[in-house]
Design a protein around this motif. Structure first.
Motif, PDB file in Angstrom:
ATOM      1  N   LYS A  49     -21.118 -39.012 -34.248  1.00 45.27           N
ATOM      2  CA  LYS A  49     -22.422 -38.438 -34.587  1.00 45.27           C
ATOM      3  C   LYS A  49     -23.114 -39.245 -35.669  1.00 45.27           C
ATOM      4  N   TYR A  70     -20.633 -48.072 -26.420  1.00 45.31           N
ATOM      5  CA  TYR A  70     -21.860 -47.834 -27.166  1.00 45.31           C
ATOM      6  C   TYR A  70     -22.418 -49.140 -27.702  1.00 45.31           C
ATOM      7  N   MET A  99     -23.818 -43.088 -33.849  1.00 48.83           N
ATOM      8  CA  MET A  99     -24.557 -43.335 -32.612  1.00 48.83           C
ATOM      9  C   MET A  99     -25.995 -42.876 -32.798  1.00 48.83           C
ATOM     10  N   THR A 100     -26.672 -43.525 -33.702  1.00 48.09           N
ATOM     11  CA  THR A 100     -27.998 -43.065 -34.086  1.00 48.09           C
ATOM     12  C   THR A 100     -29.119 -43.836 -33.408  1.00 48.09           C
ATOM     13  N   ALA A 101     -28.772 -44.814 -32.598  1.00 49.66           N
ATOM     14  CA  ALA A 101     -29.831 -45.601 -31.969  1.00 49.66           C
ATOM     15  C   ALA A 101     -30.325 -44.982 -30.671  1.00 49.66           C
ATOM     16  N   LEU A 102     -29.746 -43.864 -30.281  1.00 53.91           N
ATOM     17  CA  LEU A 102     -30.176 -43.220 -29.036  1.00 53.91           C
ATOM     18  C   LEU A 102     -31.473 -42.467 -29.277  1.00 53.91           C
ATOM     19  N   LYS A 103     -32.251 -42.338 -28.215  1.00 50.51           N
ATOM     20  CA  LYS A 103     -33.579 -41.734 -28.354  1.00 50.51           C
ATOM     21  C   LYS A 103     -33.505 -40.226 -28.462  1.00 50.51           C
ATOM     22  N   LYS A 104     -34.310 -39.714 -29.371  1.00 56.91           N
ATOM     23  CA  LYS A 104     -34.400 -38.269 -29.500  1.00 56.91           C
ATOM     24  C   LYS A 104     -35.589 -37.817 -28.666  1.00 56.91           C
ATOM     25  N   ARG A 105     -35.469 -36.587 -28.142  1.00 57.35           N
ATOM     26  CA  ARG A 105     -36.586 -36.131 -27.318  1.00 57.35           C
ATOM     27  C   ARG A 105     -37.049 -34.781 -27.780  1.00 57.35           C
ATOM     28  N   HIS A 128     -25.315 -50.271 -30.129  1.00 58.76           N
ATOM     29  CA  HIS A 128     -26.326 -49.833 -31.078  1.00 58.76           C
ATOM     30  C   HIS A 128     -27.595 -50.664 -30.946  1.00 58.76           C
ATOM     31  N   LYS A 133     -37.706 -37.225 -18.197  1.00 62.78           N
ATOM     32  CA  LYS A 133     -36.990 -38.380 -18.708  1.00 62.78           C
ATOM     33  C   LYS A 133     -37.937 -39.459 -19.199  1.00 62.78           C
ATOM     34  N   GLY A 144     -29.333 -49.379 -28.017  1.00 60.91           N
ATOM     35  CA  GLY A 144     -29.458 -47.929 -27.982  1.00 60.91           C
ATOM     36  C   GLY A 144     -28.959 -47.347 -26.674  1.00 60.91           C
ATOM     37  N   ASP A 155     -29.683 -43.315 -22.698  1.00 56.86           N
ATOM     38  CA  ASP A 155     -30.187 -43.807 -23.975  1.00 56.86           C
ATOM     39  C   ASP A 155     -30.658 -42.608 -24.797  1.00 56.86           C
ATOM     40  N   GLN A 156     -30.267 -41.422 -24.364  1.00 51.31           N
ATOM     41  CA  GLN A 156     -30.734 -40.186 -24.981  1.00 51.31           C
ATOM     42  C   GLN A 156     -29.722 -39.588 -25.949  1.00 51.31           C
ATOM     43  N   ALA A 157     -30.236 -39.192 -27.093  1.00 55.85           N
ATOM     44  CA  ALA A 157     -29.372 -38.617 -28.119  1.00 55.85           C
ATOM     45  C   ALA A 157     -28.734 -37.309 -27.649  1.00 55.85           C
ATOM     46  N   GLN A 158     -29.453 -36.550 -26.842  1.00 52.77           N
ATOM     47  CA  GLN A 158     -28.904 -35.267 -26.418  1.00 52.77           C
ATOM     48  C   GLN A 158     -27.697 -35.437 -25.504  1.00 52.77           C
TER      49      GLN A 158
END
Lengths: 103, 139
Positions: free
Chosen positions: B106, A31, B109-115, A33, B122, A36, A54-57
């Motif tokens: 959880k 990971y 790992m907050t730098a990931l993109k939310k959709r 940060h 994508k 991202g 790079d997706q939160a889901q």
């Protein structure tokens, strides 16, 4: 080293790889940060499966895969991971809980 | 060259069986949290999971010969590129560990993109592919 684009395919092949050689297979997560980015790798030192995102889901999906591997590695390759994958229950409806009270 | 390496490795193993800092699960989780906290601006955090009996080949062979069952554990290693820590969990304690581990991931790992949930694409390039004019794209 090609990245697998389908999450489900990555999971299925990773579990297969592990079950074929439980002693050599390792699961790596990286990971970053600052970028991202999340990269997952499962390898038996011969074959290498990778997934990047790079997706939160995907991090949420990864949580399930983590649990699968913890179970397989701690209990053994024969361990039943059906309840962990919840693959069939994509909706994640808690059908098992709350027998009496339907709200 | 290889012989020398092997000797050094085996000596190292005497006081440190895996050649790394082996911690109890809770201190490991604390250290892992710290790693995440200190690598937000730059750097990476790697976590590796591997099945292990934590025993050497010699020990394993002896046990197999004696008819002893070899107990396996899940070995977890984490590194930030500088320091490496490890811990192991067995069949009885992995569930508790994985819950705590999930919480840490959880939280960090907050730098990931939310959709947006309805958007199954994508990126902007895939807009036209689906062709469905269900909702206007707000990108």
């Amino acid at each position: 080293m090609v990245y697998i684009t389908s999450w489900d395919e990555f999971v299925e092949r990773s579990v297969q790889l592990f079950r074929a050689d439980p002693d050599s297979t390792r699961y790596v997560m990286k990971y970053r940060h600052c970028d991202g980015k999340l990269v997952l790798k499962v390898t038996d030192n011969r074959e290498c499966l990778k997934f990047k995102t790079d997706q939160a889901q995907d991090a949420k999906k990864m949580e399930k895969l983590n649990n699968i591997f913890f179970t397989l590695m701690a209990r053994g390759p024969e361990a039943d991971v059906a309840e962990v994958t919840g693959k069939e229950h994509i909706d994640a409806q808690p059908t098992k809980k709350g027998r009496g009270r339907k709200q | 060259m290889e012989e020398v390496r092997l000797t050094l490795f085996n000596d190292f193993k005497l006081w440190n069986p895996n050649g790394l800092v082996l911690l109890q699960p809770d201190p490991f989780l604390n250290e892992l949290t710290s790693m995440f906290e200190h690598s937000t601006e730059k750097g990476s955090v790697w976590v590796t999971l591997k099945r292990s009996s934590l025993k050497s080949k010699v020990q394993k062979n002896k046990m197999t010969t004696a008819g002893d069952a070899i107990e396996y554990r899940c070995l977890i290693r984490a590194t930030d590129g500088k320091k490496t820590i490890s811990t192991s969990v067995g069949a009885k304690d992995h569930q508790r560990f994985q819950a705590s581990y999930a919480t840490i991931l959880k939280a960090h790992m907050t730098a990931l993109k939310k959709r947006e949930r309805k958007d199954k694409k994508k990126g902007a390039e895939f807009d036209k592919k689906e062709g469905g004019a269900k909702k206007p794209n707000r990108v």
